[in-house]
Design a protein around this motif. Structure first.
Motif, PDB file in Angstrom:
ATOM      1  N   ARG A  10      -7.010  52.499  23.053  1.00  0.00           N
ATOM      2  CA  ARG A  10      -8.055  53.231  23.780  1.00  0.00           C
ATOM      3  C   ARG A  10      -9.436  52.973  23.172  1.00  0.00           C
ATOM      4  O   ARG A  10     -10.427  52.855  23.879  1.00  0.00           O
ATOM      5  CB  ARG A  10      -7.758  54.721  23.797  1.00  0.00           C
ATOM      6  CG  ARG A  10      -6.601  55.097  24.679  1.00  0.00           C
ATOM      7  CD  ARG A  10      -6.296  56.592  24.577  1.00  0.00           C
ATOM      8  NE  ARG A  10      -5.074  56.927  25.228  1.00  0.00           N
ATOM      9  CZ  ARG A  10      -4.992  57.444  26.444  1.00  0.00           C
ATOM     10  NH1 ARG A  10      -6.091  57.662  27.137  1.00  0.00           N
ATOM     11  NH2 ARG A  10      -3.825  57.731  26.974  1.00  0.00           N
ATOM     12  N   GLN A  11      -9.473  52.890  21.850  1.00  0.00           N
ATOM     13  CA  GLN A  11     -10.748  52.631  21.175  1.00  0.00           C
ATOM     14  C   GLN A  11     -11.287  51.245  21.545  1.00  0.00           C
ATOM     15  O   GLN A  11     -12.480  51.082  21.799  1.00  0.00           O
ATOM     16  CB  GLN A  11     -10.567  52.732  19.661  1.00  0.00           C
ATOM     17  CG  GLN A  11     -11.848  52.550  18.888  1.00  0.00           C
ATOM     18  CD  GLN A  11     -11.638  52.702  17.395  1.00  0.00           C
ATOM     19  OE1 GLN A  11     -10.525  52.941  16.914  1.00  0.00           O
ATOM     20  NE2 GLN A  11     -12.711  52.556  16.642  1.00  0.00           N
ATOM     21  N   LEU A  12     -10.402  50.240  21.600  1.00  0.00           N
ATOM     22  CA  LEU A  12     -10.841  48.895  22.000  1.00  0.00           C
ATOM     23  C   LEU A  12     -11.351  48.887  23.443  1.00  0.00           C
ATOM     24  O   LEU A  12     -12.364  48.259  23.738  1.00  0.00           O
ATOM     25  CB  LEU A  12      -9.701  47.894  21.851  1.00  0.00           C
ATOM     26  CG  LEU A  12      -9.376  47.431  20.444  1.00  0.00           C
ATOM     27  CD1 LEU A  12      -8.123  46.579  20.447  1.00  0.00           C
ATOM     28  CD2 LEU A  12     -10.544  46.665  19.844  1.00  0.00           C
ATOM     29  N   VAL A  13     -10.644  49.589  24.326  1.00  0.00           N
ATOM     30  CA  VAL A  13     -11.078  49.653  25.724  1.00  0.00           C
ATOM     31  C   VAL A  13     -12.461  50.289  25.805  1.00  0.00           C
ATOM     32  O   VAL A  13     -13.364  49.768  26.469  1.00  0.00           O
ATOM     33  CB  VAL A  13     -10.066  50.422  26.604  1.00  0.00           C
ATOM     34  CG1 VAL A  13     -10.626  50.651  28.001  1.00  0.00           C
ATOM     35  CG2 VAL A  13      -8.741  49.675  26.684  1.00  0.00           C
ATOM     36  N   GLU A  14     -12.641  51.394  25.118  1.00  0.00           N
ATOM     37  CA  GLU A  14     -13.929  52.088  25.146  1.00  0.00           C
ATOM     38  C   GLU A  14     -15.050  51.223  24.558  1.00  0.00           C
ATOM     39  O   GLU A  14     -16.130  51.120  25.113  1.00  0.00           O
ATOM     40  CB  GLU A  14     -13.828  53.399  24.366  1.00  0.00           C
ATOM     41  CG  GLU A  14     -15.071  54.243  24.458  1.00  0.00           C
ATOM     42  CD  GLU A  14     -14.898  55.586  23.774  1.00  0.00           C
ATOM     43  OE1 GLU A  14     -15.818  55.970  23.021  1.00  0.00           O
ATOM     44  OE2 GLU A  14     -13.863  56.243  24.001  1.00  0.00           O
ATOM     45  N   MET A  49       0.570  44.679  22.626  1.00  0.00           N
ATOM     46  CA  MET A  49      -0.014  45.514  21.571  1.00  0.00           C
ATOM     47  C   MET A  49       0.397  45.084  20.167  1.00  0.00           C
ATOM     48  O   MET A  49      -0.417  45.058  19.266  1.00  0.00           O
ATOM     49  CB  MET A  49       0.306  46.989  21.804  1.00  0.00           C
ATOM     50  CG  MET A  49      -0.507  47.587  22.928  1.00  0.00           C
ATOM     51  SD  MET A  49       0.007  49.235  23.417  1.00  0.00           S
ATOM     52  CE  MET A  49      -0.708  50.238  22.151  1.00  0.00           C
ATOM     53  N   LYS A  50       1.636  44.705  19.962  1.00  0.00           N
ATOM     54  CA  LYS A  50       2.079  44.280  18.626  1.00  0.00           C
ATOM     55  C   LYS A  50       1.423  42.973  18.227  1.00  0.00           C
ATOM     56  O   LYS A  50       0.883  42.831  17.145  1.00  0.00           O
ATOM     57  CB  LYS A  50       3.593  44.116  18.601  1.00  0.00           C
ATOM     58  CG  LYS A  50       4.343  45.401  18.729  1.00  0.00           C
ATOM     59  CD  LYS A  50       5.832  45.152  18.737  1.00  0.00           C
ATOM     60  CE  LYS A  50       6.568  46.442  19.015  1.00  0.00           C
ATOM     61  NZ  LYS A  50       8.005  46.248  19.069  1.00  0.00           N
ATOM     62  N   LYS A  51       1.496  42.002  19.114  1.00  0.00           N
ATOM     63  CA  LYS A  51       0.950  40.678  18.845  1.00  0.00           C
ATOM     64  C   LYS A  51      -0.578  40.705  18.871  1.00  0.00           C
ATOM     65  O   LYS A  51      -1.231  40.067  18.057  1.00  0.00           O
ATOM     66  CB  LYS A  51       1.492  39.712  19.897  1.00  0.00           C
ATOM     67  CG  LYS A  51       1.153  38.280  19.673  1.00  0.00           C
ATOM     68  CD  LYS A  51       1.909  37.450  20.689  1.00  0.00           C
ATOM     69  CE  LYS A  51       1.206  36.172  20.999  1.00  0.00           C
ATOM     70  NZ  LYS A  51       1.861  35.442  22.070  1.00  0.00           N
ATOM     71  N   ALA A  52      -1.137  41.451  19.808  1.00  0.00           N
ATOM     72  CA  ALA A  52      -2.581  41.467  19.996  1.00  0.00           C
ATOM     73  C   ALA A  52      -3.319  42.033  18.791  1.00  0.00           C
ATOM     74  O   ALA A  52      -4.383  41.546  18.443  1.00  0.00           O
ATOM     75  CB  ALA A  52      -2.953  42.262  21.247  1.00  0.00           C
ATOM     76  N   VAL A  53      -2.762  43.049  18.153  1.00  0.00           N
ATOM     77  CA  VAL A  53      -3.461  43.623  17.009  1.00  0.00           C
ATOM     78  C   VAL A  53      -3.610  42.588  15.907  1.00  0.00           C
ATOM     79  O   VAL A  53      -4.642  42.494  15.261  1.00  0.00           O
ATOM     80  CB  VAL A  53      -2.793  44.925  16.507  1.00  0.00           C
ATOM     81  CG1 VAL A  53      -1.488  44.649  15.788  1.00  0.00           C
ATOM     82  CG2 VAL A  53      -3.732  45.680  15.596  1.00  0.00           C
ATOM     83  N   GLY A  60     -11.141  38.559  15.729  1.00  0.00           N
ATOM     84  CA  GLY A  60     -12.133  39.544  16.112  1.00  0.00           C
ATOM     85  C   GLY A  60     -11.866  40.014  17.535  1.00  0.00           C
ATOM     86  O   GLY A  60     -11.544  39.212  18.410  1.00  0.00           O
ATOM     87  N   SER A  61     -11.971  41.286  17.741  1.00  0.00           N
ATOM     88  CA  SER A  61     -11.677  41.873  19.045  1.00  0.00           C
ATOM     89  C   SER A  61     -12.544  41.291  20.138  1.00  0.00           C
ATOM     90  O   SER A  61     -12.080  40.991  21.232  1.00  0.00           O
ATOM     91  CB  SER A  61     -11.869  43.386  18.990  1.00  0.00           C
ATOM     92  OG  SER A  61     -11.002  43.944  18.042  1.00  0.00           O
ATOM     93  N   SER A  62     -13.813  41.134  19.850  1.00  0.00           N
ATOM     94  CA  SER A  62     -14.744  40.614  20.844  1.00  0.00           C
ATOM     95  C   SER A  62     -14.346  39.215  21.302  1.00  0.00           C
ATOM     96  O   SER A  62     -14.332  38.919  22.499  1.00  0.00           O
ATOM     97  CB  SER A  62     -16.156  40.595  20.263  1.00  0.00           C
ATOM     98  OG  SER A  62     -17.067  40.062  21.176  1.00  0.00           O
ATOM     99  N   LEU A  65     -11.019  39.330  23.418  1.00  0.00           N
ATOM    100  CA  LEU A  65     -11.250  39.859  24.761  1.00  0.00           C
ATOM    101  C   LEU A  65     -12.080  38.897  25.601  1.00  0.00           C
ATOM    102  O   LEU A  65     -11.816  38.709  26.786  1.00  0.00           O
ATOM    103  CB  LEU A  65     -11.904  41.239  24.675  1.00  0.00           C
ATOM    104  CG  LEU A  65     -10.987  42.328  24.138  1.00  0.00           C
ATOM    105  CD1 LEU A  65     -11.783  43.556  23.724  1.00  0.00           C
ATOM    106  CD2 LEU A  65      -9.925  42.701  25.153  1.00  0.00           C
ATOM    107  N   SER A  66     -13.088  38.264  25.005  1.00  0.00           N
ATOM    108  CA  SER A  66     -13.911  37.293  25.731  1.00  0.00           C
ATOM    109  C   SER A  66     -13.085  36.107  26.204  1.00  0.00           C
ATOM    110  O   SER A  66     -13.207  35.653  27.342  1.00  0.00           O
ATOM    111  CB  SER A  66     -15.048  36.770  24.848  1.00  0.00           C
ATOM    112  OG  SER A  66     -15.922  37.793  24.510  1.00  0.00           O
ATOM    113  N   THR A  67     -12.231  35.605  25.326  1.00  0.00           N
ATOM    114  CA  THR A  67     -11.373  34.477  25.673  1.00  0.00           C
ATOM    115  C   THR A  67     -10.455  34.840  26.820  1.00  0.00           C
ATOM    116  O   THR A  67     -10.316  34.080  27.788  1.00  0.00           O
ATOM    117  CB  THR A  67     -10.550  34.028  24.455  1.00  0.00           C
ATOM    118  OG1 THR A  67     -11.441  33.607  23.428  1.00  0.00           O
ATOM    119  CG2 THR A  67      -9.604  32.893  24.808  1.00  0.00           C
TER     120      THR A  67
END
Length: 76
Positions: A10-14, A49-53, A60-62, A65-67
């Motif tokens: 939720r924090q990443l989405v926000e 969620m497991k792999k993505a973290v 980096g999250s940015s 998500l951009s990719t």
């Protein structure tokens, strides 16, 4: 490896919602397609969620998500 919690998701989405929306609108050229792209990006993050973290911490999250926004918008 620590799994991503729902709270972290939720924090990443926000935190990155606006950035992903802008990327999707710019690359698709219309809001309707951008909405689909946006939903696909965050759905992929949720499904992985497991792999993505692990990937978001390495790259980096940015960047992650951009990719993925680029992939779903058809620009990569």
């Amino acid at each position: 490896m620590k799994n991503m919690t729902e709270s972290e998701y939720r924090q990443l989405v926000e935190e990155y919602s606006d950035m992903v929306t802008r990327l999707c609108v710019v690359h698709t050229g219309n809001f309707s397609d951008a909405e689909d792209c946006y939903q696909n990006v965050f759905f992929k993050l949720f499904k992985q969620m497991k792999k993505a973290v692990c990937q978001t911490r390495k790259r980096g999250s940015s960047e992650w998500l951009s990719t993925n926004a680029g992939v779903f918008c058809g620009i990569v």
